[in-house]
Scaffold this motif. Structure first.
Motif, short mmCIF file in Angstrom:
data_model
loop_
_atom_site.label_atom_id
_atom_site.label_comp_id
_atom_site.label_asym_id
_atom_site.label_seq_id
_atom_site.Cartn_x
_atom_site.Cartn_y
_atom_site.Cartn_z
N TYR A 32 -7.25 -12.34 9.01
CA TYR A 32 -5.93 -11.48 7.71
C TYR A 32 -4.95 -11.13 8.97
O TYR A 32 -5.09 -10.50 9.59
CB TYR A 32 -6.80 -10.44 7.36
CG TYR A 32 -5.66 -10.30 6.61
CD1 TYR A 32 -5.05 -8.19 6.71
CD2 TYR A 32 -5.05 -10.23 5.44
CE1 TYR A 32 -4.23 -7.30 5.82
CE2 TYR A 32 -3.95 -9.39 4.24
CZ TYR A 32 -4.19 -8.36 4.73
OH TYR A 32 -3.20 -7.48 4.21
N PRO A 34 -1.07 -9.28 8.28
CA PRO A 34 -0.20 -8.85 7.73
C PRO A 34 0.95 -9.17 8.46
O PRO A 34 0.87 -9.16 9.48
CB PRO A 34 -0.24 -7.75 7.25
CG PRO A 34 -1.29 -7.38 8.37
CD PRO A 34 -1.88 -8.99 8.83
N TYR A 36 4.51 -6.33 8.95
CA TYR A 36 5.27 -5.46 8.44
C TYR A 36 6.59 -5.52 9.50
O TYR A 36 6.98 -6.12 9.98
CB TYR A 36 4.60 -4.14 9.12
CG TYR A 36 3.03 -3.55 8.45
CD1 TYR A 36 2.09 -4.67 8.95
CD2 TYR A 36 2.76 -2.46 7.35
CE1 TYR A 36 1.11 -4.61 8.66
CE2 TYR A 36 2.06 -2.69 6.79
CZ TYR A 36 0.83 -3.72 7.04
OH TYR A 36 0.02 -3.24 6.64
N PRO A 44 6.37 1.86 9.12
CA PRO A 44 6.72 0.42 8.22
C PRO A 44 6.22 0.41 7.01
O PRO A 44 5.19 0.90 6.83
CB PRO A 44 4.81 0.45 9.72
CG PRO A 44 5.52 1.49 10.52
CD PRO A 44 5.50 2.35 9.54
N LEU A 46 4.70 -3.01 4.65
CA LEU A 46 4.11 -4.33 4.13
C LEU A 46 4.66 -5.73 4.02
O LEU A 46 5.74 -5.15 2.67
CB LEU A 46 2.15 -4.43 4.10
CG LEU A 46 2.37 -6.05 3.13
CD1 LEU A 46 1.58 -6.27 4.40
CD2 LEU A 46 0.89 -5.64 2.38
N PHE A 89 6.50 -6.11 12.64
CA PHE A 89 5.18 -6.22 13.67
C PHE A 89 4.25 -6.98 12.87
O PHE A 89 4.30 -7.51 11.58
CB PHE A 89 4.87 -5.34 13.66
CG PHE A 89 5.54 -4.01 14.08
CD1 PHE A 89 6.33 -2.84 13.69
CD2 PHE A 89 5.03 -3.76 15.43
CE1 PHE A 89 6.70 -1.98 14.34
CE2 PHE A 89 5.90 -2.62 16.17
CZ PHE A 89 6.68 -1.55 15.59
N SER A 93 -6.77 -9.28 12.04
CA SER A 93 -7.80 -8.11 11.87
C SER A 93 -8.96 -9.49 11.13
O SER A 93 -8.63 -10.55 11.21
CB SER A 93 -7.77 -7.33 11.01
OG SER A 93 -8.50 -6.55 10.30
N TYR A 97 -11.15 -3.56 9.50
CA TYR A 97 -10.73 -3.17 8.62
C TYR A 97 -9.89 -2.45 9.78
O TYR A 97 -8.96 -1.13 9.62
CB TYR A 97 -11.79 -1.82 8.05
CG TYR A 97 -12.58 -2.07 6.75
CD1 TYR A 97 -13.68 -1.91 7.40
CD2 TYR A 97 -11.27 -1.90 6.34
CE1 TYR A 97 -14.60 -3.06 5.88
CE2 TYR A 97 -12.31 -3.19 4.84
CZ TYR A 97 -13.91 -2.52 4.57
OH TYR A 97 -14.37 -3.69 3.58
N LYS A 98 -9.54 -2.76 11.39
CA LYS A 98 -8.83 -2.28 12.15
C LYS A 98 -7.77 -3.25 12.12
O LYS A 98 -7.85 -4.48 12.08
CB LYS A 98 -9.39 -2.23 13.48
CG LYS A 98 -10.43 -1.20 13.62
CD LYS A 98 -10.86 -0.26 14.97
CE LYS A 98 -11.41 -2.00 15.70
NZ LYS A 98 -11.96 -1.21 16.43
N LEU A 99 -6.74 -3.24 12.02
CA LEU A 99 -5.76 -4.12 12.22
C LEU A 99 -4.95 -3.79 13.94
O LEU A 99 -4.74 -2.84 14.42
CB LEU A 99 -4.24 -3.48 12.00
CG LEU A 99 -4.27 -3.98 10.36
CD1 LEU A 99 -3.39 -3.89 9.84
CD2 LEU A 99 -5.00 -5.97 10.22
N PHE A 101 -2.06 -4.75 16.23
CA PHE A 101 -0.73 -4.77 15.97
C PHE A 101 0.41 -5.91 17.43
O PHE A 101 -0.07 -5.31 18.31
CB PHE A 101 0.40 -3.84 15.97
CG PHE A 101 0.23 -2.97 14.58
CD1 PHE A 101 -1.20 -1.76 14.35
CD2 PHE A 101 0.80 -3.40 13.26
CE1 PHE A 101 -1.25 -2.16 12.41
CE2 PHE A 101 1.05 -3.25 12.19
CZ PHE A 101 -0.60 -2.13 11.83
N GLY A 102 0.70 -6.63 16.87
CA GLY A 102 1.82 -7.13 18.50
C GLY A 102 2.74 -6.04 18.23
O GLY A 102 3.09 -5.00 18.16
N ALA A 103 3.68 -6.31 19.86
CA ALA A 103 4.32 -4.67 20.36
C ALA A 103 6.22 -4.76 19.60
O ALA A 103 6.75 -4.42 19.42
CB ALA A 103 4.68 -5.59 21.78
#
Lengths: 111, 111
Positions: A32, A34, A36, A44, A46, A89, A93, A97-99, A101-103
């Motif tokens: 998954y 996404p 943002y 942020p 979506l 961003f 995942s 349930y943990k995303l 993120f990129g920087a």
């Protein structure tokens, strides 16, 4: 754990041109992805997401592509407008349930 | 509809003082809840997440702690703040296999 890398860190485009942001992920089990958008001082939000069973998804001027083999995904914004200026961003995942993120990429659209 | 509330919006605290930030979610049950921190101009760092009442997972050793006393309440605390605790704190919830919904954030400045 999952490691997401995002490039470029900053992007300046002329209004009306396209913007492309690229992300790579490390865990092949991730399914998954996404994206943002964060405006200055705001939360942020979506804007689009894609699952691993789909290669491309489009919503008006925004599209996301996914290459599972290469483990990278990209955000494409066409016909950029001043209101597209923000920090974007990517995230990944694998259903735990943990995303991760990129920087972030700071996009500036020049009028 | 689901909503997420986070407060306060801004906070200025002296070094060594305690901290309590609260986040509540409405319109959903048994959500996964998260605390993220964003330093100025930086990405999103996951601090804690919770999949149920009393269940807290810590991602990064911190001068912070989290608690989930009720199903839709998530609290971030510190006994003694450090200068490095300054940042933009975001609560988020996730229900099902979709992206996060973020709260409006708390901008904490430790002086």
């Amino acid at each position: 754990g999952e490691n997401v890398e995002q490039h470029p860190s900053t992007l300046s485009v002329q209004e009306g041109d396209s913007a492309v942001i690229k992300c790579t992920y490390s865990d092949s089990a991730s399914n998954y992805f996404p994206w943002y958008k964060q405006e200055l001082g705001k939360r942020p939000q979506l804007i689009i997401d894609i699952r691993s069973n789909v290669g491309e998804k489009k919503d008006q001027r925004i599209a996301v592509t996914l290459n599972k083999t290469a483990k990278h995904f990209s955000l494409h914004i066409t016909e950029t407008q001043p209101e597209d200026s923000a920090v974007y961003f990517c995230a990944a995942s694998k259903g735990d349930y943990k995303l991760s993120f990129g920087a972030g990429t700071t996009v500036t659209v020049r009028a | 509809s689901q909503t997420i509330h986070q407060w306060p919006a801004t906070l200025v605290q002296p070094v060594g003082s305690p901290l309590s930030l609260e986040c509540t979610v409405e319109g959903t049950s048994n959500p996964n809840l998260y605390w993220y921190r964003q330093a100025a101009g930086r990405g999103l760092q996951l601090l804690f997440y919770s999949v149920g009442i009393g269940q807290i997972s810590s991602e990064v050793p911190q001068n912070l702690s989290a608690s989930r006393p009720q199903d839709r309440q998530f609290i971030l605390s510190s006994k003694k703040l450090l200068l490095s605790d300054s940042g933009f704190y975001l609560c988020a919830w996730r229900s099902g296999g979709v992206g996060y919904t973020f709260g409006s954030g708390t901008r904490l400045t430790v002086v």
